[in-house]
Design a protein around this motif. Structure first.
Motif, short mmCIF file in Angstrom:
data_model
loop_
_atom_site.label_atom_id
_atom_site.label_comp_id
_atom_site.label_asym_id
_atom_site.label_seq_id
_atom_site.Cartn_x
_atom_site.Cartn_y
_atom_site.Cartn_z
N ALA A 111 1.18 -1.29 0.11
CA ALA A 111 0.22 -0.48 -0.13
C ALA A 111 1.66 1.51 0.24
N ASP A 112 1.72 1.16 1.28
CA ASP A 112 3.10 2.47 0.80
C ASP A 112 3.32 2.35 -0.63
N LEU A 113 3.89 1.34 -1.36
CA LEU A 113 4.14 1.66 -2.73
C LEU A 113 3.80 2.53 -3.31
N LEU A 114 2.51 1.77 -3.67
CA LEU A 114 1.12 2.38 -4.84
C LEU A 114 0.77 3.88 -4.02
N ILE A 115 0.79 3.62 -3.14
CA ILE A 115 0.49 5.72 -2.24
C ILE A 115 2.24 6.44 -2.86
N TRP A 116 3.51 5.73 -2.93
CA TRP A 116 4.16 6.12 -3.46
C TRP A 116 4.34 6.62 -4.63
N ARG A 117 4.32 5.68 -5.28
CA ARG A 117 4.09 5.93 -7.32
C ARG A 117 2.73 6.31 -7.28
N ALA A 118 1.46 6.49 -6.61
CA ALA A 118 0.64 7.42 -7.21
C ALA A 118 1.45 9.46 -6.86
N GLN A 119 1.64 9.21 -6.00
CA GLN A 119 2.88 10.85 -6.37
C GLN A 119 3.34 10.71 -7.07
N LYS A 120 3.73 10.09 -8.06
CA LYS A 120 4.79 10.64 -9.08
C LYS A 120 3.64 10.20 -10.59
N SER A 121 2.84 9.73 -10.66
CA SER A 121 2.28 10.02 -11.29
C SER A 121 0.26 9.76 -11.69
N GLU A 122 -0.03 11.09 -12.38
CA GLU A 122 -1.29 11.51 -12.13
C GLU A 122 -1.69 10.76 -12.44
N ARG A 123 -2.14 9.79 -13.27
CA ARG A 123 -2.78 8.57 -13.88
C ARG A 123 -3.13 7.43 -13.29
N LEU A 124 -2.32 7.32 -12.51
CA LEU A 124 -2.11 6.28 -11.84
C LEU A 124 -3.39 7.14 -10.07
N LEU A 125 -2.73 8.16 -9.78
CA LEU A 125 -3.02 9.18 -9.16
C LEU A 125 -5.40 8.68 -9.76
N ARG A 126 -5.50 9.22 -10.60
CA ARG A 126 -6.99 9.40 -11.41
C ARG A 126 -7.28 7.92 -10.71
N ARG A 127 -6.71 7.30 -11.11
CA ARG A 127 -7.12 5.10 -10.79
C ARG A 127 -7.39 5.35 -9.60
N MET A 128 -6.37 5.26 -8.59
CA MET A 128 -6.74 5.04 -6.97
C MET A 128 -7.61 5.78 -6.28
N ALA A 129 -8.67 7.32 -7.12
CA ALA A 129 -9.05 8.19 -6.45
C ALA A 129 -10.72 7.26 -7.55
N GLY A 130 -9.93 6.86 -8.59
CA GLY A 130 -11.43 6.53 -9.50
C GLY A 130 -12.27 5.28 -8.17
N VAL A 131 -11.53 4.52 -7.83
CA VAL A 131 -11.38 3.18 -7.52
C VAL A 131 -12.50 3.74 -5.81
N LEU A 132 -11.89 4.89 -4.91
CA LEU A 132 -12.56 5.65 -4.06
C LEU A 132 -14.10 6.13 -4.08
N GLU A 133 -14.23 6.99 -5.32
CA GLU A 133 -15.69 7.33 -6.41
C GLU A 133 -16.29 6.22 -6.87
N GLU A 134 -15.86 4.93 -6.87
CA GLU A 134 -16.61 4.40 -7.25
C GLU A 134 -16.61 4.32 -8.94
N THR A 135 -16.00 5.21 -9.31
CA THR A 135 -15.48 4.92 -11.07
C THR A 135 -15.00 3.73 -11.92
N SER A 136 -14.20 3.51 -11.02
CA SER A 136 -12.73 2.92 -11.89
C SER A 136 -12.85 0.90 -10.36
N ASN A 137 -12.49 0.13 -11.27
CA ASN A 137 -12.66 -2.03 -11.22
C ASN A 137 -11.79 -2.03 -10.25
N PRO A 138 -11.33 -1.72 -8.73
CA PRO A 138 -10.99 -1.57 -7.78
C PRO A 138 -10.28 -2.81 -8.21
N GLY A 139 -10.40 -4.17 -8.46
CA GLY A 139 -9.44 -5.69 -9.10
C GLY A 139 -9.53 -5.32 -10.33
N ASN A 140 -9.09 -3.79 -10.89
CA ASN A 140 -7.82 -3.96 -12.05
C ASN A 140 -6.52 -3.42 -11.29
#
Length: 155
Positions: A111-140
């Motif tokens: 989880a820490d690694l994903l968060i660290w990586r999301a801080q460097k990638s706008e695309r990943l940050l959007r994907r992670m936000a999408g999981v929280l907003e229920e607009t992205s598949n958390p399984g992916n």
């Protein structure tokens, strides 16, 4: 907290998740919200899910034959129970995805690694936000393919 005074010990309680561990209906009773386990395991989101199960229970009651302000006619509750449990069953695949994604919580380093990586990638940050907003598949996000995309975005 700095200017306040604790009136007791800080405490927590486990969340009931994934629509598991509860009987959702029995004669004269429909179980909704936290009592029915309507919290997503991965995110802990439960208020919206509680409201959704409450609406589904209300719809099942309103659709009961002969429904009136006085309630469900005698003998009609079986149909209400069946309708309500069917709507919860239709939600189950979504809850299963969040349950699967919850495996990441057993590995805090990941989880820490994903968060660290999301801080460097706008695309990943959007994907992670999408999981929280229920607009992205958390399984992916937490699949092997999803993790490869996280760490090797140009693949």
């Amino acid at each position: 907290m700095r200017s306040g005074t604790l009136e007791g010990d800080l405490k927590g309680a486990p969340l009931r998740c994934s629509l598991a561990g509860a009987r959702h209906a029995r004669a004269g009773l429909l179980v909704t919200g936290e009592a029915g386990g309507s919290t997503y395991a991965f995110t802990g989101e439960g208020i919206g899910k509680a409201l959704e199960t409450g609406l589904l229970a209300a719809e099942a009651l309103i659709e009961a034959p002969g429904f009136a302000r006085s309630g469900v006619p005698a003998g009609a509750f079986e149909g209400v129970r069946t309708r309500y449990e069917a709507t919860l069953a239709a939600l189950q695949p979504r809850f299963d995805l969040y349950e699967r994604a919850n495996r990441i919580n057993a590995h805090p380093w990941l989880a820490d690694l994903l968060i660290w990586r999301a801080q460097k990638s706008e695309r990943l940050l959007r994907r992670m936000a999408g999981v929280l907003e229920e607009t992205s598949n958390p399984g992916n996000l937490v699949s092997l393919g999803g993790l490869v995309k996280v760490f090797f975005p140009s693949w």
